[in-house]
Design a protein around this motif. Structure first.
Motif, PDB file in Angstrom:
ATOM      1  N   ALA A  16       0.820  -1.218   0.000  1.00  0.00           N
ATOM      2  CA  ALA A  16       0.000   0.000   0.000  1.00  0.00           C
ATOM      3  C   ALA A  16       0.848   1.260   0.000  1.00  0.00           C
ATOM      4  CB  ALA A  16      -0.935  -0.009   1.209  1.00  0.00           C
ATOM      5  N   SER A  17       2.100   1.145   0.375  1.00  0.00           N
ATOM      6  CA  SER A  17       3.006   2.295   0.442  1.00  0.00           C
ATOM      7  C   SER A  17       3.743   2.558  -0.866  1.00  0.00           C
ATOM      8  CB  SER A  17       4.039   2.070   1.547  1.00  0.00           C
ATOM      9  OG  SER A  17       3.409   1.857   2.782  1.00  0.00           O
ATOM     10  N   LEU A  18       3.603   1.664  -1.813  1.00  0.00           N
ATOM     11  CA  LEU A  18       4.361   1.784  -3.060  1.00  0.00           C
ATOM     12  C   LEU A  18       3.954   3.009  -3.877  1.00  0.00           C
ATOM     13  CD1 LEU A  18       4.233  -1.931  -4.237  1.00  0.00           C
ATOM     14  CD2 LEU A  18       6.289  -0.691  -3.533  1.00  0.00           C
ATOM     15  N   PRO A  19       4.929   3.753  -4.385  1.00  0.00           N
ATOM     16  CA  PRO A  19       4.611   4.793  -5.366  1.00  0.00           C
ATOM     17  C   PRO A  19       4.114   4.126  -6.660  1.00  0.00           C
ATOM     18  CG  PRO A  19       6.809   5.130  -4.425  1.00  0.00           C
ATOM     19  CD  PRO A  19       6.341   3.762  -4.015  1.00  0.00           C
ATOM     20  N   LEU A  20       3.498   4.914  -7.531  1.00  0.00           N
ATOM     21  CA  LEU A  20       3.022   4.379  -8.806  1.00  0.00           C
ATOM     22  C   LEU A  20       4.163   3.723  -9.580  1.00  0.00           C
ATOM     23  CD1 LEU A  20       0.615   7.177 -10.084  1.00  0.00           C
ATOM     24  CD2 LEU A  20       0.015   4.895  -9.268  1.00  0.00           C
ATOM     25  N   SER A  21       3.874   2.593 -10.185  1.00  0.00           N
ATOM     26  CA  SER A  21       4.804   1.832 -11.025  1.00  0.00           C
ATOM     27  C   SER A  21       5.953   1.194 -10.250  1.00  0.00           C
ATOM     28  CB  SER A  21       5.368   2.705 -12.153  1.00  0.00           C
ATOM     29  OG  SER A  21       4.334   3.202 -12.948  1.00  0.00           O
ATOM     30  N   TRP A  22       5.861   1.132  -8.938  1.00  0.00           N
ATOM     31  CA  TRP A  22       6.866   0.458  -8.118  1.00  0.00           C
ATOM     32  C   TRP A  22       6.356  -0.923  -7.748  1.00  0.00           C
ATOM     33  CZ3 TRP A  22      11.319   2.388  -5.219  1.00  0.00           C
ATOM     34  CH2 TRP A  22      11.768   3.631  -5.685  1.00  0.00           C
ATOM     35  N   GLU A  39      11.649  -1.795  -6.199  1.00  0.00           N
ATOM     36  CA  GLU A  39      12.187  -1.106  -7.365  1.00  0.00           C
ATOM     37  C   GLU A  39      11.088  -0.324  -8.065  1.00  0.00           C
ATOM     38  OE1 GLU A  39      14.020  -3.943  -9.927  1.00  0.00           O
ATOM     39  OE2 GLU A  39      15.678  -4.291  -8.564  1.00  0.00           O
ATOM     40  N   GLY A  40      11.506   0.798  -8.644  1.00  0.00           N
ATOM     41  CA  GLY A  40      10.605   1.631  -9.419  1.00  0.00           C
ATOM     42  C   GLY A  40      10.924   1.549 -10.894  1.00  0.00           C
ATOM     43  N   PRO A  41      10.277   2.393 -11.683  1.00  0.00           N
ATOM     44  CA  PRO A  41      10.438   2.314 -13.130  1.00  0.00           C
ATOM     45  C   PRO A  41      11.787   2.830 -13.647  1.00  0.00           C
ATOM     46  CG  PRO A  41       9.009   4.136 -12.552  1.00  0.00           C
ATOM     47  CD  PRO A  41       9.297   3.389 -11.285  1.00  0.00           C
ATOM     48  N   GLY A  42      12.422   3.717 -12.920  1.00  0.00           N
ATOM     49  CA  GLY A  42      13.697   4.275 -13.367  1.00  0.00           C
ATOM     50  C   GLY A  42      14.872   3.411 -12.967  1.00  0.00           C
ATOM     51  N   GLU A  43      15.973   3.580 -13.662  1.00  0.00           N
ATOM     52  CA  GLU A  43      17.164   2.767 -13.399  1.00  0.00           C
ATOM     53  C   GLU A  43      17.683   2.943 -11.974  1.00  0.00           C
ATOM     54  OE1 GLU A  43      21.596   2.605 -15.201  1.00  0.00           O
ATOM     55  OE2 GLU A  43      19.970   2.560 -16.661  1.00  0.00           O
ATOM     56  N   ALA A  44      17.584   4.142 -11.441  1.00  0.00           N
ATOM     57  CA  ALA A  44      18.092   4.422 -10.092  1.00  0.00           C
ATOM     58  C   ALA A  44      16.999   4.339  -9.024  1.00  0.00           C
ATOM     59  CB  ALA A  44      18.736   5.803 -10.067  1.00  0.00           C
ATOM     60  N   ASP A  45      15.814   3.903  -9.386  1.00  0.00           N
ATOM     61  CA  ASP A  45      14.693   3.833  -8.448  1.00  0.00           C
ATOM     62  C   ASP A  45      14.718   2.515  -7.679  1.00  0.00           C
ATOM     63  OD1 ASP A  45      13.760   6.278  -9.296  1.00  0.00           O
ATOM     64  OD2 ASP A  45      12.224   5.452 -10.608  1.00  0.00           O
ATOM     65  N   HIS A  46      15.270   2.551  -6.485  1.00  0.00           N
ATOM     66  CA  HIS A  46      15.245   1.383  -5.626  1.00  0.00           C
ATOM     67  C   HIS A  46      15.325   1.827  -4.168  1.00  0.00           C
ATOM     68  CE1 HIS A  46      19.534   2.132  -6.279  1.00  0.00           C
ATOM     69  NE2 HIS A  46      19.699   1.666  -5.055  1.00  0.00           N
ATOM     70  N   VAL A  47      14.687   1.051  -3.330  1.00  0.00           N
ATOM     71  CA  VAL A  47      14.671   1.308  -1.887  1.00  0.00           C
ATOM     72  C   VAL A  47      14.843  -0.042  -1.200  1.00  0.00           C
ATOM     73  CG1 VAL A  47      13.256   2.099   0.049  1.00  0.00           C
ATOM     74  CG2 VAL A  47      13.161   3.317  -2.114  1.00  0.00           C
TER      75      VAL A  47
END
Length: 74
Positions: A16-22, A39-47
């Motif tokens: 439920a906390s995920l940003p869109l497309s994550w 992970e998110g949609p961008g190459e550097a998008d990770h938590v």
């Protein structure tokens, strides 16, 4: 030992906390620590987040995802 209910609840909170497309990409144990990954949609998008129990790692991940996502109120 973590109960299945606590782990399930923490997973739902993280989802439920995920940003869109994550998406949540993993939950792994490394020795005595658990790590949760997203992970998110961008190459550097990770938590990622870690803790002593799987459900705690997921809850910490959800806190970091909420910070990344920002407010959703109109």
């Amino acid at each position: 030992m973590t109960t299945l209910g606590a782990l399930t609840q923490a997973w739902v909170v993280a989802e439920a906390s995920l940003p869109l497309s994550w998406r949540i990409t993993g939950l792994m144990r490394f020795g005595s620590e658990w790590a949760a990954f997203s992970e998110g949609p961008g190459e550097a998008d990770h938590v990622e987040a870690s803790a002593g129990h799987a459900y705690q790692a997921l809850l910490r991940l959800s806190e970091r995802l909420l910070t990344r996502r920002g407010s959703v109120s109109g």
